[in-house]
Every structure is written in structure tokens, then in C-alpha cells.
Design a protein around this motif. Structure first.
Motif, short mmCIF file in Angstrom:
data_model
loop_
_atom_site.label_atom_id
_atom_site.label_comp_id
_atom_site.label_asym_id
_atom_site.label_seq_id
_atom_site.Cartn_x
_atom_site.Cartn_y
_atom_site.Cartn_z
N ARG A 63 15.48 6.89 -14.10
CA ARG A 63 14.49 7.80 -13.56
C ARG A 63 13.72 7.59 -12.50
NH1 ARG A 63 12.35 11.88 -18.60
NH2 ARG A 63 12.02 13.01 -16.73
N THR A 64 13.67 6.17 -12.26
CA THR A 64 12.77 5.47 -11.23
C THR A 64 13.46 5.67 -9.97
OG1 THR A 64 13.39 3.28 -11.31
CG2 THR A 64 11.56 3.99 -13.00
N ARG A 65 12.66 5.40 -8.91
CA ARG A 65 13.30 5.04 -7.69
C ARG A 65 13.72 3.58 -7.41
NH1 ARG A 65 10.55 6.40 -2.17
NH2 ARG A 65 8.70 6.71 -3.48
N GLU A 95 -3.48 9.50 -14.53
CA GLU A 95 -3.30 8.88 -15.97
C GLU A 95 -2.25 10.18 -16.60
OE1 GLU A 95 -6.49 7.38 -18.97
OE2 GLU A 95 -7.53 8.58 -17.42
N THR A 96 -1.59 9.83 -17.38
CA THR A 96 -0.57 10.75 -18.12
C THR A 96 -0.01 10.13 -19.47
OG1 THR A 96 1.53 11.95 -18.14
CG2 THR A 96 1.45 9.69 -17.06
N SER A 97 0.07 11.12 -20.44
CA SER A 97 0.47 10.74 -21.80
C SER A 97 2.26 11.06 -21.68
CB SER A 97 -0.07 11.44 -22.72
OG SER A 97 -0.18 12.80 -22.71
N ASP A 98 2.61 11.33 -20.55
CA ASP A 98 4.14 11.82 -20.38
C ASP A 98 4.68 10.69 -19.87
OD1 ASP A 98 6.75 12.95 -19.75
OD2 ASP A 98 5.94 14.74 -19.20
N LEU A 99 5.55 9.62 -20.55
CA LEU A 99 6.03 8.60 -19.92
C LEU A 99 7.24 9.10 -19.03
CD1 LEU A 99 6.51 5.51 -19.71
CD2 LEU A 99 7.59 5.35 -21.93
N GLY A 100 8.02 9.72 -19.67
CA GLY A 100 9.11 10.46 -18.68
C GLY A 100 8.88 10.81 -17.38
N ALA A 101 7.65 11.67 -17.33
CA ALA A 101 7.42 12.27 -16.12
C ALA A 101 6.89 11.00 -15.18
CB ALA A 101 6.28 13.19 -16.30
N ALA A 102 6.16 10.06 -15.89
CA ALA A 102 5.63 8.78 -15.11
C ALA A 102 6.69 8.03 -14.54
CB ALA A 102 4.71 8.17 -15.79
N MET A 103 7.80 7.94 -14.96
CA MET A 103 8.74 7.29 -14.58
C MET A 103 9.59 7.81 -13.24
SD MET A 103 9.17 4.40 -16.47
CE MET A 103 10.54 3.56 -16.83
N GLU A 104 9.52 8.87 -13.19
CA GLU A 104 10.36 9.90 -11.96
C GLU A 104 9.57 8.93 -10.59
OE1 GLU A 104 12.54 11.92 -12.21
OE2 GLU A 104 12.50 12.75 -14.08
N GLY A 105 10.43 8.60 -9.84
CA GLY A 105 10.10 7.86 -8.65
C GLY A 105 9.15 6.76 -8.51
N ALA A 106 8.87 6.09 -9.67
CA ALA A 106 8.42 5.03 -9.67
C ALA A 106 9.24 3.63 -9.29
CB ALA A 106 7.88 4.46 -11.08
N GLU A 107 8.49 2.90 -8.34
CA GLU A 107 9.06 1.68 -7.77
C GLU A 107 8.81 0.23 -8.34
OE1 GLU A 107 7.12 3.38 -3.89
OE2 GLU A 107 8.90 2.60 -3.31
N LEU A 147 15.73 -6.15 -19.09
CA LEU A 147 15.08 -7.45 -18.93
C LEU A 147 16.06 -8.38 -18.46
CD1 LEU A 147 12.09 -8.53 -19.46
CD2 LEU A 147 13.11 -9.65 -21.61
N ASP A 148 17.29 -8.25 -18.87
CA ASP A 148 18.47 -9.44 -18.24
C ASP A 148 19.08 -8.63 -17.13
OD1 ASP A 148 17.69 -10.80 -20.33
OD2 ASP A 148 19.11 -9.98 -21.71
N GLY A 149 18.60 -7.50 -16.57
CA GLY A 149 19.43 -6.80 -15.53
C GLY A 149 18.72 -7.09 -14.16
N PRO A 150 19.45 -6.45 -12.98
CA PRO A 150 19.01 -6.81 -11.86
C PRO A 150 17.47 -6.43 -11.40
CG PRO A 150 20.61 -5.08 -11.86
CD PRO A 150 20.62 -5.58 -13.19
N ALA A 151 17.04 -5.19 -12.42
CA ALA A 151 15.97 -4.64 -11.71
C ALA A 151 14.67 -5.12 -12.59
CB ALA A 151 15.99 -3.24 -12.07
N SER A 152 14.58 -6.47 -12.90
CA SER A 152 13.21 -6.78 -13.57
C SER A 152 12.81 -8.27 -12.53
CB SER A 152 13.56 -7.36 -15.03
OG SER A 152 12.55 -7.80 -15.36
N ALA A 176 1.10 -1.14 0.08
CA ALA A 176 0.10 -0.11 -0.03
C ALA A 176 0.67 1.29 -0.15
CB ALA A 176 -0.97 0.11 1.44
N GLY A 177 0.44 2.16 -0.84
CA GLY A 177 1.17 3.58 -0.91
C GLY A 177 2.58 3.68 -1.84
N ARG A 178 2.87 2.20 -2.22
CA ARG A 178 3.77 2.23 -3.11
C ARG A 178 3.64 2.60 -4.79
NH1 ARG A 178 8.02 0.01 0.38
NH2 ARG A 178 9.47 1.17 -0.87
N ARG A 179 4.63 3.01 -5.32
CA ARG A 179 4.40 3.94 -6.53
C ARG A 179 4.42 3.00 -7.86
NH1 ARG A 179 6.72 9.66 -7.08
NH2 ARG A 179 5.68 9.58 -8.99
N VAL A 180 3.56 2.72 -8.32
CA VAL A 180 3.39 1.60 -9.58
C VAL A 180 2.88 2.51 -10.77
CG1 VAL A 180 2.18 -0.40 -10.43
CG2 VAL A 180 2.86 -0.36 -7.90
N VAL A 181 3.68 2.17 -11.77
CA VAL A 181 3.33 2.64 -13.18
C VAL A 181 3.05 1.68 -14.08
CG1 VAL A 181 4.20 3.95 -15.12
CG2 VAL A 181 4.74 4.65 -12.91
#
Ligand code: CP
Length: 348
Positions: A297-299, A247-259, A320-325, A182-187
């Protein structure tokens, strides 16, 4: 036979699982915790499926859903068989009152009524038509099957929902946040794809994240908004936890701080009225790919995708092959989530 998995709001007799919308949160959370327990301790599985049979009808292709359900049923001690209608079984007719003088030799409602005498539950995969929005939005064909079935129907991806994927996704996200999503940022983000894919997965992923109480952002080109009814249901569900859906159509802005960055491709609603225009709108957004630069750009954001995924179209190899997937953990959770589901279905 079993405790209901869906309250009788739709007046269907058996306890079908068509989507999570009408399933109590307490049951949903219990299934998530059961899935997590089975994922980490598969040896705790009980053979509550002994003497039970599960029939799977795949009107469309599958790798994960089919195999993970077959293994889940076997682990519980149940007998399972998989059918691909039209390939080794008869072609089916769907229309009410059809004069069946064409290729279809069997009406789907007859087939379901028969199979319901052989199996204790039926899993069905049946994708969107992509041409009839009202039929797809109301899951008309899955509802038709449910109405005809004397035994529980498990939706294995319909026109509008993929509840088994959603349960695995919710368990994966909950696991990643140590039980407190709960409260975590999902895009939930659209990604380019050469085909106009159905909306079942993004609908269900959005609703699952909202139901977990996550702060959700849906990122998509203006041409590819999800249906307003799904957005509204997600908003109401998130609000239950004091969370929001944007909702947004700005993908770059959406990625800021996403977990969590949950990527999926889908066809725009325009496909139902003007497929050529939808295709042109989709082609104009080939740059909607999840790259390392965007993930930076994510957190400490983690990538998720239900698979199958088109590498270097939807997501770059490096992500996909990195540690963040989380995509492999997510796929692994398909098995334990469905074990939890069948376990509940067959526990007296
Ligand atoms: N994610 C998913 O449903 O995979 P399959 O289409 O391979 O079953």
C-alpha cells in the motif's frame, strides 16, 4: 579539549551527547553528511583518535552499538575498552546518601569520576526502568552520570533517547532520498512484541525524521501513544521546515503513500501504572506486523528497523529479505555515524 556537542543549556561542564534536542541543526546536518561521506568512502577516515581512549559502559546488552563503536574508535586510532558493570566490575549503588551495606560495593558517581581520569570520553548504555515514568522521562540516571563525569558522555541508549541510532537513521533516510529528505513521507509505526520495550528508539526515530523535515505519521494503537512531550517536540521541529507530524491508530491508512516505514515495538505508558493492563492491550494488537500486503500500500516504501528484530512477529521474512528493506544499510550506518561523531569529538 573538544568543541561542544551539546550547548550548555543543562549547565553540564563537558560536551556530553545525551540527545539531539539541544544540538544546533547545522552541527547535526554536518554530522549526517560526514557519516554519508564515510559510509561511501571509508578510506577517507583520519586517525584523529591517536592517543585518545574511549571507555564503554554497557549496563544492558548490545550487539550493534558496542561493536560498531569499538570498530569506529579503532579506525580513528583510539584505544577502547568495554565494561559491563556487575560482570567483572563491582555492583553499583545509585542512590544519593545510600548506606551501602548491601550487594553494591561501589557508588556509580565514584566509578564515573575514576573512569573519567582514564578515558577521554565515556559511552554509556542504560535502559529505562519501566517503573518510574518521571525518572525515565527525564533520563535521571544518565543525567546523574553526566553530572559526575569530568569527560564527555555519549548516550548509547538511555531511558528516553538513542542519539547514535538516530544519527545513523537520519543518515540512512537522507542517503535514500539522495540528500533531500525534507517533505518525504515517513511512518513511524508501533509493532507487536511480547515484551514492553522502552521508548528510546521510537522517540529518537520520530524526532530525527521531524528534524529532517519529513512528513511524519506515528501509527500506533490508541493504548500505545508516545509521550505527549515527545510528540510536541517533534511537531515543533517539523514545523520549522513547514512539515507536520500526525498520529493515527489506523495502520492501513498510515501505509498509504508512505515512503519509509520505520517499525518499532514499545510498551505503552500504561506500563508505569498498570503493567497487566498494558500487557493485555499489547496482546490485543498481535496483528500489528509489517507484512508484504501492508508494504504494497506504500509508495515504493522502504522498511526500516533498528534491530534486533523478531522475525514474523514485528515484520515478515518476505519484507525483511526483500528488496524494500533498508535495515542492513541502517545497521551499516551505525559504524560511519559513530566514526563521524568521534571524529568531531576528537578533532582539535
Ligand atoms: N540498534 C541497537 O542499538 O542495537 P544493539 O542493541 O544491538 O546495540
Amino acid at each position: 579539549m573538544v568543541s561542544p556537542m551539546q550547548p550548555p543549556t543543562d549547565a553540564l561542564a563537558p560536551p556530553h551527547l545525551l540527545n539531539w534536542s539541544s544540538v544546533a541543526r547545522t552541527r547535526w546536518q554536518r554530522l549526517i553528511e560526514q557519516a554519508r561521506a564515510l559510509y561511501h568512502h571509508p578510506e577517507r577516515q583520519q586517525t584523529v583518535g591517536r592517543g585518545k581512549s574511549l571507555g564503554l559502559l554497557f549496563f544492558n546488552p548490545s550487539l550493534r552499538t558496542r561493536t560498531s563503536l569499538e570498530v569506529a574508535a579503532a579506525r580513528l586510532g583510539a584505544q577502547v575498552s568495554t565494561l559491563q558493570p556487575g560482570r567483572g566490575t563491582w555492583d553499583m549503588s545509585w542512590a544519593q546518601g545510600a548506606v551501602m551495606d548491601g550487594a553494591a560495593a561501589e557508588h556509580v558517581e565514584d566509578a564515573i569520576a575514576v573512569l573519567g581520569q582514564y578515558y577521554d570520553a565515556l559511552g554509556v548504555r542504560l535502559f529505562a526502568s519501566g517503573t518510574d515514568l518521571e525518572a525515565d522521562r527525564t533520563d535521571a540516571r544518565m543525567q546523574q552520570i553526566a553530572q559526575a563525569s569530568p569527560v564527555p558522555i555519549i548516550n548509547l541508549e538511555s531511558a528516553w533517547y538513542h542519539p547514535c541510532q538516530a544519527l545513523a537513521d537520519a543518515a540512512t533516510i537522507t542517503d535514500h532520498f539522495d540528500g533531500s529528505p525534507a517533505g518525504r513521507r515517513v511512518v513511524v509505526t508501533w509493532a507487536y512484541h511480547p515484551k514492553a520495550l522502552p521508548m528510546a528508539v521510537p522517540n529518537s526515530a520520530l524526532l530525527a525524521a521531524a528534524r529532517l523535515g519529513c512528513e511524519v505519521t506515528v501509527a500506533r494503537p490508541a493504548s500505545h501513544a508516545l509521550h505527549a512531550s515527545v510528540m510536541e517536540e517533534a511537531r515543533q521541529s517539523a514545523a520549522h521546515h513547514g512539515a507536520t507530524v500526525r498520529e493515527t491508530s489506523d495502520l492501513g491508512a498510515a501505509m498509504e503513500g508512505a515512503e519509509i516505514v520505520y517499525a518499532k515495538s514499545w510498551g505503552g505508558l500504561q506500563r508505569y501504572t498498570d503493567p497487566a493492563r498494558e500487557a493485555a492491550q499489547r496482546e490485543a494488537h498481535r496483528d500489528w506486523i509489517i507484512s508484504s500486503e501492508r508494504m504494497a500500500r506504500t509508495r515504493n516504501g522502504q522498511f526500516m528497523h533498528c534491530l534486533p528484530v523478531r522475525r514474523n512477529v514485528v515484520v515478515e521474512d518476505a519484507v525483511l529479505d526483500g528488496p524494500a528493506s533498508l535495515h542492513l544499510r541502517q545497521a551499516g550506518y551505525r559504524l560511519s555515524a559513530q566514526q563521524a561523531l568521534l571524529h568531531e569529538l576528537w578533532t582539535p
